[in-house]
Design a protein around this motif. Structure first.
Motif, PDB file in Angstrom:
ATOM      1  N   PRO A  75     112.408  45.229  66.076  1.00  0.00           N
ATOM      2  CA  PRO A  75     112.933  43.981  65.502  1.00  0.00           C
ATOM      3  C   PRO A  75     113.261  42.969  66.599  1.00  0.00           C
ATOM      4  CG  PRO A  75     114.591  45.708  65.409  1.00  0.00           C
ATOM      5  CD  PRO A  75     113.344  46.338  65.954  1.00  0.00           C
ATOM      6  N   PRO A  76     113.300  41.699  66.246  1.00  0.00           N
ATOM      7  CA  PRO A  76     113.683  40.687  67.241  1.00  0.00           C
ATOM      8  C   PRO A  76     115.132  40.893  67.661  1.00  0.00           C
ATOM      9  CG  PRO A  76     113.432  39.686  65.069  1.00  0.00           C
ATOM     10  CD  PRO A  76     113.026  41.122  64.938  1.00  0.00           C
ATOM     11  N   ASP A  77     115.397  40.649  68.927  1.00  0.00           N
ATOM     12  CA  ASP A  77     116.750  40.759  69.473  1.00  0.00           C
ATOM     13  C   ASP A  77     117.277  39.350  69.713  1.00  0.00           C
ATOM     14  OD1 ASP A  77     119.066  41.130  70.927  1.00  0.00           O
ATOM     15  OD2 ASP A  77     118.210  42.644  72.253  1.00  0.00           O
ATOM     16  N   PRO A  78     118.216  38.880  68.891  1.00  0.00           N
ATOM     17  CA  PRO A  78     118.721  37.511  69.038  1.00  0.00           C
ATOM     18  C   PRO A  78     119.321  37.240  70.421  1.00  0.00           C
ATOM     19  CG  PRO A  78     119.548  38.511  67.009  1.00  0.00           C
ATOM     20  CD  PRO A  78     118.831  39.576  67.761  1.00  0.00           C
ATOM     21  N   THR A  79     119.863  38.278  71.063  1.00  0.00           N
ATOM     22  CA  THR A  79     120.448  38.067  72.397  1.00  0.00           C
ATOM     23  C   THR A  79     119.376  37.835  73.458  1.00  0.00           C
ATOM     24  OG1 THR A  79     120.521  40.424  72.975  1.00  0.00           O
ATOM     25  CG2 THR A  79     122.438  39.512  71.800  1.00  0.00           C
ATOM     26  N   ARG A  80     118.116  38.188  73.133  1.00  0.00           N
ATOM     27  CA  ARG A  80     116.995  37.975  74.055  1.00  0.00           C
ATOM     28  C   ARG A  80     116.106  36.827  73.580  1.00  0.00           C
ATOM     29  NH1 ARG A  80     113.660  43.024  74.823  1.00  0.00           N
ATOM     30  NH2 ARG A  80     112.882  41.830  76.583  1.00  0.00           N
ATOM     31  N   GLY A  81     116.588  36.061  72.613  1.00  0.00           N
ATOM     32  CA  GLY A  81     115.784  34.957  72.085  1.00  0.00           C
ATOM     33  C   GLY A  81     114.682  35.426  71.165  1.00  0.00           C
ATOM     34  N   GLY A  82     114.814  36.626  70.624  1.00  0.00           N
ATOM     35  CA  GLY A  82     113.780  37.191  69.766  1.00  0.00           C
ATOM     36  C   GLY A  82     113.535  36.360  68.531  1.00  0.00           C
ATOM     37  N   ARG A  83     112.257  36.201  68.185  1.00  0.00           N
ATOM     38  CA  ARG A  83     111.912  35.384  67.030  1.00  0.00           C
ATOM     39  C   ARG A  83     111.045  36.096  66.015  1.00  0.00           C
ATOM     40  NH1 ARG A  83     106.850  33.057  67.747  1.00  0.00           N
ATOM     41  NH2 ARG A  83     105.916  33.480  69.770  1.00  0.00           N
ATOM     42  N   LEU A  84     110.366  37.169  66.429  1.00  0.00           N
ATOM     43  CA  LEU A  84     109.484  37.895  65.519  1.00  0.00           C
ATOM     44  C   LEU A  84     109.559  39.386  65.790  1.00  0.00           C
ATOM     45  CD1 LEU A  84     106.200  35.784  65.876  1.00  0.00           C
ATOM     46  CD2 LEU A  84     107.605  35.963  63.832  1.00  0.00           C
ATOM     47  N   PRO A  85     109.414  40.209  64.763  1.00  0.00           N
ATOM     48  CA  PRO A  85     109.307  41.642  65.009  1.00  0.00           C
ATOM     49  C   PRO A  85     107.922  41.980  65.571  1.00  0.00           C
ATOM     50  CG  PRO A  85     109.326  41.193  62.646  1.00  0.00           C
ATOM     51  CD  PRO A  85     109.478  39.875  63.351  1.00  0.00           C
ATOM     52  N   LEU A  86     107.863  43.087  66.287  1.00  0.00           N
ATOM     53  CA  LEU A  86     106.611  43.600  66.822  1.00  0.00           C
ATOM     54  C   LEU A  86     106.365  44.970  66.209  1.00  0.00           C
ATOM     55  CD1 LEU A  86     104.243  43.632  68.905  1.00  0.00           C
ATOM     56  CD2 LEU A  86     105.850  44.726  70.489  1.00  0.00           C
ATOM     57  N   VAL A  87     105.191  45.143  65.608  1.00  0.00           N
ATOM     58  CA  VAL A  87     104.753  46.455  65.142  1.00  0.00           C
ATOM     59  C   VAL A  87     103.738  46.942  66.171  1.00  0.00           C
ATOM     60  CG1 VAL A  87     103.601  47.756  63.310  1.00  0.00           C
ATOM     61  CG2 VAL A  87     105.107  45.836  62.725  1.00  0.00           C
ATOM     62  N   HIS A  88     104.061  48.041  66.832  1.00  0.00           N
ATOM     63  CA  HIS A  88     103.217  48.596  67.888  1.00  0.00           C
ATOM     64  C   HIS A  88     102.626  49.908  67.385  1.00  0.00           C
ATOM     65  CE1 HIS A  88     102.982  50.254  72.280  1.00  0.00           C
ATOM     66  NE2 HIS A  88     101.823  49.802  71.872  1.00  0.00           N
ATOM     67  N   VAL A  89     101.302  49.969  67.336  1.00  0.00           N
ATOM     68  CA  VAL A  89     100.603  51.111  66.757  1.00  0.00           C
ATOM     69  C   VAL A  89      99.664  51.712  67.793  1.00  0.00           C
ATOM     70  CG1 VAL A  89      99.019  51.859  64.908  1.00  0.00           C
ATOM     71  CG2 VAL A  89     100.656  49.996  64.488  1.00  0.00           C
ATOM     72  N   ASP A  90      99.592  53.028  67.822  1.00  0.00           N
ATOM     73  CA  ASP A  90      98.609  53.735  68.632  1.00  0.00           C
ATOM     74  C   ASP A  90      97.720  54.507  67.660  1.00  0.00           C
ATOM     75  OD1 ASP A  90      97.157  55.598  70.165  1.00  0.00           O
ATOM     76  OD2 ASP A  90      98.705  55.606  71.714  1.00  0.00           O
ATOM     77  N   ALA A  91      96.491  54.040  67.503  1.00  0.00           N
ATOM     78  CA  ALA A  91      95.581  54.630  66.523  1.00  0.00           C
ATOM     79  C   ALA A  91      94.694  55.715  67.123  1.00  0.00           C
ATOM     80  CB  ALA A  91      94.711  53.523  65.908  1.00  0.00           C
TER      81      ALA A  91
END
Length: 158
Positions: free
Chosen positions: A65-81
């Motif tokens: 999830p975005p971290d507001p303390t780091r200026g996060g604006r979007l979640p990242l979904v990281h997948v290893d297929a």
């Protein structure tokens, strides 16, 4: 584009992050040791997400999830297929539920995840075994990826 150190690979990800928006799919292609996870780490840092970005090989997928303390604006979904046997197993992950609201980065996803969106960015990473220098090639597939990459100039190879 030549990436001489792992930090250069992460820097490429941080440079791409401002161009990314919800619904984007990034497919990372390359052999073992080419820097796919390092690139994902850079994207995560640039997006300001919570948690360390590590290879999700055994859990298949992680949501940061975005971290507001780091200026996060979007979640990242990281997948290893890497361990997935085909498109049916990708469908079982239900990635399309997250794709509209997050940036989705898939390692080893070529031929498996392209159907999730109308357009995606393929990043091909290669590594010279002697020098360990990596080469990144950004390949737009549909959507407005070509125009977004043009904004980056040299990164798009133009």
């Amino acid at each position: 584009m030549e990436l001489t150190t792992p930090d250069d690979t992460r820097a490429l990800g941080r440079t791409l992050a401002p161009l990314l928006r919800a619904g984007d799919l990034i497919v990372l292609v390359g052999p073992l040791g080419a820097g796919k996870t390092q690139l994902a780490q850079g994207i995560g840092a640039g997006l300001g997400v919570r948690g360390a970005i590590t290879s999700p090989t055994f859990v298949i997928s992680r949501v940061h999830p975005p971290d507001p303390t780091r200026g996060g604006r979007l979640p990242l979904v990281h997948v290893d297929a890497y361990r997935l046997g085909g498109v049916a197993e990708v469908d079982d992950l239900d990635l399309d539920a997250d794709v509209d609201s997050a940036v989705t980065v898939v390692e080893w996803g070529a031929g498996l995840v392209e159907q999730l969106t109308d357009g995606y960015l393929e990043i091909r990473l290669d590594r010279d075994d002697e020098t360990e220098v990596r080469t990144a090639t950004l390949v737009p597939h549909g959507g407005d990826w070509a125009s977004r990459l043009t904004e980056l100039g040299a990164l798009s190879g133009k």
